[in-house]
Design a protein around this motif. Structure first.
Motif, PDB file in Angstrom:
ATOM      1  N   THR B  56       0.835  -1.205   0.000  1.00 11.66           N
ATOM      2  CA  THR B  56       0.000   0.000   0.000  1.00 11.66           C
ATOM      3  C   THR B  56       0.869   1.255   0.000  1.00 11.66           C
ATOM      4  O   THR B  56       1.993   1.249   0.494  1.00 11.66           O
ATOM      5  N   ARG B  57       0.327   2.328  -0.558  1.00 11.16           N
ATOM      6  CA  ARG B  57       1.027   3.617  -0.580  1.00 11.16           C
ATOM      7  C   ARG B  57       0.153   4.708   0.037  1.00 11.16           C
ATOM      8  O   ARG B  57       0.180   5.852  -0.381  1.00 11.16           O
ATOM      9  N   GLY B  58      -0.631   4.315   1.016  1.00 15.18           N
ATOM     10  CA  GLY B  58      -1.479   5.278   1.717  1.00 15.18           C
ATOM     11  C   GLY B  58      -0.763   5.832   2.939  1.00 15.18           C
ATOM     12  O   GLY B  58       0.465   5.930   2.984  1.00 15.18           O
ATOM     13  N   LEU B  59      -1.535   6.186   3.947  1.00 18.81           N
ATOM     14  CA  LEU B  59      -0.978   6.861   5.119  1.00 18.81           C
ATOM     15  C   LEU B  59       0.124   6.050   5.795  1.00 18.81           C
ATOM     16  O   LEU B  59       1.188   6.584   6.125  1.00 18.81           O
ATOM     17  N   TYR B  62       3.671   6.417   4.571  1.00 19.93           N
ATOM     18  CA  TYR B  62       4.446   7.609   4.965  1.00 19.93           C
ATOM     19  C   TYR B  62       5.278   7.311   6.217  1.00 19.93           C
ATOM     20  O   TYR B  62       6.384   7.788   6.359  1.00 19.93           O
ATOM     21  N   PHE B  63       4.714   6.517   7.115  1.00 22.45           N
ATOM     22  CA  PHE B  63       5.437   6.217   8.352  1.00 22.45           C
ATOM     23  C   PHE B  63       6.559   5.216   8.110  1.00 22.45           C
ATOM     24  O   PHE B  63       7.666   5.389   8.622  1.00 22.45           O
ATOM     25  N   ARG B  65       8.270   4.771   5.429  1.00 16.82           N
ATOM     26  CA  ARG B  65       9.408   5.348   4.707  1.00 16.82           C
ATOM     27  C   ARG B  65      10.071   6.466   5.473  1.00 16.82           C
ATOM     28  O   ARG B  65      11.186   6.855   5.154  1.00 16.82           O
ATOM     29  N   ASP B  66       9.424   6.991   6.504  1.00 14.62           N
ATOM     30  CA  ASP B  66      10.072   8.015   7.330  1.00 14.62           C
ATOM     31  C   ASP B  66      11.016   7.404   8.365  1.00 14.62           C
ATOM     32  O   ASP B  66      11.798   8.126   8.993  1.00 14.62           O
ATOM     33  N   VAL B 200      -3.989  10.382  14.746  1.00 16.47           N
ATOM     34  CA  VAL B 200      -4.407  10.235  13.348  1.00 16.47           C
ATOM     35  C   VAL B 200      -4.819   8.784  13.096  1.00 16.47           C
ATOM     36  O   VAL B 200      -3.969   7.883  13.057  1.00 16.47           O
ATOM     37  N   PRO B 203      -6.740   4.176   7.870  1.00 16.35           N
ATOM     38  CA  PRO B 203      -7.692   3.196   7.327  1.00 16.35           C
ATOM     39  C   PRO B 203      -7.314   1.747   7.638  1.00 16.35           C
ATOM     40  O   PRO B 203      -8.168   0.870   7.618  1.00 16.35           O
TER      41      PRO B 203
END
Lengths: 214, 214
Positions: B56-59, B62-63, B65-66, B200, B203
């Protein structure tokens, strides 16, 4: 790692409008006051144009710091570069960004009118004519294996979406309503045939829309 | 850019537990099955241990890859490194991660028992005794201006929080309930005197807690 084509931090009003009409040198976004649309990004710690320390490190900051991660080239429409239309009358205009543009990569400006490339700091602007796939092929090569960002405006994003060349798309939807202007979409649902979508509300009031190709 | 001390992608159950009891070589998280806690990260495109394309490339992405962005060193507790207690009986154990540990930086393992440093691929493990501030000073220097990650477990994160040495903290709270084990907190509200907090929901069912220093 696959080389992706990404739209990042593209901000629209709640009615899908990315910029106003009547763009001028003084008003790059026309009647749409950019501070109303973009204040979410300017509030974050990672906003590249910060002049003071501080800033938020919550959800919105993940998006501002992801803007440049792994990007090797940008493609932008001519109206993101400047307000001129038609043939370049002279080559004095070098973008809105001063001597230190925030791109730090090759930038490909879509225009039907020839103009030589030039370099400001670590950003080189190339002026290119061609269909989206042809321009993307040049940008991919210039990116040397890194990702390509489609930088906007809305018309350019639509062109690349319509040509099915976009892999991931992050659109930040503002609570502001603009009524008329340059439109990205009538509804994000238009993209659901080709993309997964996650909708993530931010405490700042923005609603982040994260699309990735099915 | 200030050099930050960051906790990243630290995952706990909805009742605040990061690992189970009875850690063994076969069960690094004791009675807590890690696949239940960490499946959110493994589903993302940026998960470093992916063996297949996709994800998946959703929310949540972001975590994941951070996690490594801007990190120059990690500090971890001895129980993250291995299940041994007391003096090292031998130096055969070199961590859970095989020949290619996912850190790619110097790693400082907290232990009262001496052991020589060793290197696996681009990760070097140092074994250090000392209070959090002293160990952090060493890690900061090794990070050469980049950020320092406090890698866990929960006891180590608590030590650095209690010494007020953490700048940003990302905790992913799973819907799974564990009941007992090694606890990070009774409630995230414990940190609100010193940190801003954004909560936050993802999904995926995770709830990301983003703290940054007031």
């Amino acid at each position: 790692m696959a080389q992706l084509v990404r739209v990042q931090n593209f901000t629209v009003s709640c009615d899908g409008i990315a910029a106003g009409e009547d763009q001028t040198f003084e008003q790059p976004f026309g009647h749409a006051e950019p501070e109303r649309l973009f204040s979410w990004a300017g509030a974050t710690a990672s906003w590249p144009n910060r002049t003071d320390p501080g800033g938020t490190r919550g959800l919105d900051d993940y998006f501002t710091r992801d803007y440049a991660r792994g990007i090797g080239a940008e493609i932008m429409g001519r109206n993101k570069f400047g307000p001129q239309r038609g043939p370049w009358e002279n080559e004095e205009w070098r973008g809105w960004w001063g001597d230190e543009p925030p791109f730090h990569t090759p930038v490909f400006v879509l225009t039907h009118h020839k103009r030589p490339s030039f370099t400001l700091s670590d950003t080189t602007f190339h002026f290119v004519d061609g269909d989206p796939a042809t321009v993307l092929a040049r940008a991919r090569e210039a990116a040397r294996g890194k990702d390509v960002r489609i930088g906007g405006g809305a018309t350019t994003v639509r062109q690349f979406l319509d040509a099915d060349l976009v892999d991931t798309l992050h659109v930040a939807v503002s609570p502001v309503r603009l009524g008329h202007g340059v439109r990205l979409w009538d509804s994000p649902d238009e993209l659901l045939d080709r993309f997964h979508l996650e909708v993530v509300p931010s405490p700042s009031g923005m609603t982040h829309h994260l699309f990735w190709r099915k």
